[in-house]
Motif scaffolding. Structure first.
Motif, PDB file in Angstrom:
ATOM      1  N   GLY A 203      50.759  43.240  51.508  1.00  0.00           N
ATOM      2  CA  GLY A 203      49.380  41.604  51.919  1.00  0.00           C
ATOM      3  C   GLY A 203      48.370  41.519  53.224  1.00  0.00           C
ATOM      4  N   CYS A 204      48.765  42.818  53.945  1.00  0.00           N
ATOM      5  CA  CYS A 204      47.430  42.436  55.169  1.00  0.00           C
ATOM      6  C   CYS A 204      46.430  44.155  54.133  1.00  0.00           C
ATOM      7  N   LYS A 205      46.291  44.559  53.294  1.00  0.00           N
ATOM      8  CA  LYS A 205      45.240  46.001  53.336  1.00  0.00           C
ATOM      9  C   LYS A 205      43.891  45.110  53.522  1.00  0.00           C
ATOM     10  N   GLN A 206      43.692  43.975  53.556  1.00  0.00           N
ATOM     11  CA  GLN A 206      42.136  43.191  53.618  1.00  0.00           C
ATOM     12  C   GLN A 206      42.253  43.786  55.406  1.00  0.00           C
ATOM     13  N   PHE A 207      43.136  43.554  56.050  1.00  0.00           N
ATOM     14  CA  PHE A 207      42.959  44.555  57.326  1.00  0.00           C
ATOM     15  C   PHE A 207      42.879  46.005  58.264  1.00  0.00           C
ATOM     16  N   ALA A 208      41.978  45.634  58.610  1.00  0.00           N
ATOM     17  CA  ALA A 208      42.372  46.936  59.048  1.00  0.00           C
ATOM     18  C   ALA A 208      42.792  47.739  60.828  1.00  0.00           C
TER      19      ALA A 208
END
Length: 610
Positions: free
Chosen positions: A503-508
């Motif tokens: 759910g957090c792959k959009q953030f580095a």
């Protein structure tokens, strides 16, 4: 399943196979061994008697047989002339509930109310329907039958803060004697210190089963500059081994500690499977005089000559107050409930400790508590015969660190780390670090779903609705990662399991944005629900009970459980709840045994009587 259970999903699935599907021998063999080697300990007569019929009236009626209710029933029946009825909605404990390593398997069982929070947009995002489970004990002994048995009193500043808000008698120095009154500290080194004692009803001991990772965790804390502490001693900030409500490697619930030893008292009646649905309150005198409850499908009524005492917990107590006409006026009117007392604080101020799951480290050595080592014939017999071995482990909990983040106060405003050795990932041993926020600023709300007492209330935990809570947990995650980099942990080849959270792959990875997302996805309740019937003086418009734990605006009614906490304590709350009940019992005794005091004291109210 719960937040913690979702973290351990593969482990639980594997354990289910080991214990029930792939190896059908384990559970029956285990139970047979316990029965054979401990028949005297598990004699049904050692448990509280479940009365077949309830008398028409008693002096005191205690609602809820959990951590508070068991203490109250014990202490009030020390007065031979007082007849006490304890009403519990669940049934008896079993041999399985005594096994520390099996506590997570009790979640969602018949011993659990199986509450769920309402869907959230700020937390629990990785959970089914974005809802965190609220496991609560529906059994004699309450949540002390389901918990991880951690004995943590909290910080002295917690209680001094309560007193500073007008709660006279609740400072640390005033509550410490009640912690000591209950305790039977079985570690002889701790028992000789001013902060511990032996001889009480509640056994507190060290866990018999330890792994090398527990010791390494303490050494890692020292590397990070922290002192080694007694978690219940003079100072809290630092690292420490846990203390457990345990005896001979077995769980000591509040029922086992406080009810079993007094089950033969003639003035104590315990009625199981008795679901209280309403408090009986005279609308003219505003005095509680009894309760309605359902047992065996039949509605019954019982009278209290002196007091009704609510010990139904952070969910049950506000629900019963509202069902009985005590609560926020507009909400009760919306549910077609006649309003007796407009008490806006009922069901508000809900607090809980939450943690971040999934912070796991792989290690290279076979040293952790993995399922294959716990659930086998050898460990079953070792537990049954001598009360030792991996089944005595409280799901791998061994040590704790209390630290202060940059968002904390000057001292002892801590994050808490569990060292939990929980499973194998990709066939490797693993340990986990669980950063936990101890002083949340977010507050939840409990409201009635309807005026039907058998319908569960609506629970809005509101986790992480205050932005500071996210920041504290983010810094806790960073500190947990740093702990995994210490030489003490590197000796075992520790390395962070850095699989990105879906759910957090959009953030580095490793950025603040990633960890903020991670915290909101992997929110874990630690099941420390509290505060929903806040204690406070008459000047506090949201206080539900006064410092004597009497409900504002109603005579003959007290609330004595975790719901009265004005602010949550720093640590697991079972020990503080037992303390609250010990102190509450003494308040009741003083009130009724001091000549003329009941007649002299007028009702102290901060509420509007309708």
């Amino acid at each position: 399943m719960s937040g913690l259970s979702s973290v351990l999903g593969p482990a639980l699935k594997a354990a289910a196979g080991l214990a029930g599907i792939n190896k059908l021998w384990f559970l029956p063999t285990f139970l047979a061994a316990i029965t054979y080697y401990h028949y005297d300990l598990y004699d049904p007569e050692s448990k509280p008697f479940d009365v077949k019929s309830v008398a028409p009236e008693y002096d005191f009626i205690v609602i809820g047989g959990g951590s508070a209710g068991a203490v109250l029933a014990n202490r009030l029946t020390e007065e031979p002339a007082w007849r006490v009825l304890l009403l519990e909605a669940g049934g008896q404990e079993t041999e399985i509930t005594d096994v520390p390593a099996l506590s997570l398997f009790l979640h969602g069982s018949r011993f659990d109310w199986k509450y769920k929070g309402q869907p959230s947009t700020t937390s629990c995002q990785a959970m089914i329907d974005r809802r965190c489970c609220w496991t609560r004990g529906k059994v004699i002994g309450g949540s002390s039958v389901l918990n991880t048995m951690l004995y943590v009193r909290g910080n002295r500043r917690d209680y001094d803060h309560w007193a500073s808000e007008g709660n006279v008698g609740w400072s640390y120095q005033e509550v410490l004697p009640y912690f000591l009154k209950s305790q039977d500290q079985r570690n002889p080194y701790l028992a000789r210190t001013p902060y511990h004692t032996a001889g009480g009803y509640l056994s507190v001991d060290d866990v018999p089963w330890k792994t090398p990772l527990g010791i390494a965790f303490l050494q890692a804390g020292q590397e990070m500059g922290y002192e080694l502490r007694d978690v219940n001693g003079e100072f809290q900030t630092g690292f420490a081994p846990f203390q457990f409500t345990m005896r001979r490697g077995m769980r000591v619930s509040s029922a086992k500690a406080f009810l079993n030893p007094v089950r033969l008292r003639k003035n104590l009646n315990v009625a199981l499977w008795s679901h209280v649905t309403k408090l009986l309150i005279d609308p003219i005198t505003r005095r509680a005089y009894g309760v309605e409850f359902i047992r065996g499908g039949v509605k019954k009524t019982v009278i209290a000559n002196k007091e009704v005492i609510l010990a139904a917990g952070a969910v049950g107590s506000p629900q019963l107050l509202m069902l009985s006409g005590i609560g926020p006026k507009a909400h009760l009117q919306q549910k077609n409930i006649p309003v007796l007392v407009d008490s806006p604080g009922v069901g508000g101020n809900v607090m809980d400790h939450i943690a971040v799951g999934g912070i796991a480290f792989l290690v290279d050595y076979p040293i952790s508590l993995v399922l294959q080592r716990a659930f086998n014939l050898n460990s079953a017999l070792r537990y049954a015969i001598s009360g030792e071995g991996p089944l005595t482990s409280s799901v791998g909990l061994e040590a704790v660190g209390f630290i202060t983040t940059k968002y904390g106060n000057a001292s002892d405003d801590c994050d808490k780390f569990y060292n939990e050795v929980f499973a194998e990932i990709n066939n490797r041993d693993v340990f986990g670090v669980f950063p936990m926020m101890l002083r949340p600023k977010s507050r939840g709300v409990i409201r009635l779903r309807s005026n039907n007492p058998l319908q569960y209330p609506l629970i809005y935990p509101n986790y992480l609705t205050h932005p500071d809570d996210v920041k504290v947990l983010r810094e806790g995650v960073k500190a947990g990662l740093a702990l995994g980099q210490t030489a003490a942990m590197k000796r075992f080849g520790a390395r962070y399991w850095d699989k990105p959270l879906p759910g957090c792959k959009q953030f580095a990875p490793y950025t603040d944005e990633y960890w903020d997302c991670y915290v909101r996805q992997y929110t874990m309740t630690i099941y420390h629900m509290s505060g929903s019937c806040k204690m406070g003086p008459s000047t506090d418009p949201y206080a539900v009970v006064d410092p004597q734990l009497r409900v504002h605006g109603i005579d003959g009614l007290r609330v004595i459980d975790a719901s009265i906490m004005p602010t949550i304590t720093n640590g697991n709350i079972n020990a503080p709840v037992i303390m609250i009940a010990e102190k509450g019992a003494d308040m009741i005794k003083y009130y009724w045994k001091t000549p003329g005091i009941a007649a002299r004291q007028s009702r102290n109210t901060n509420t509007t009587i309708v």
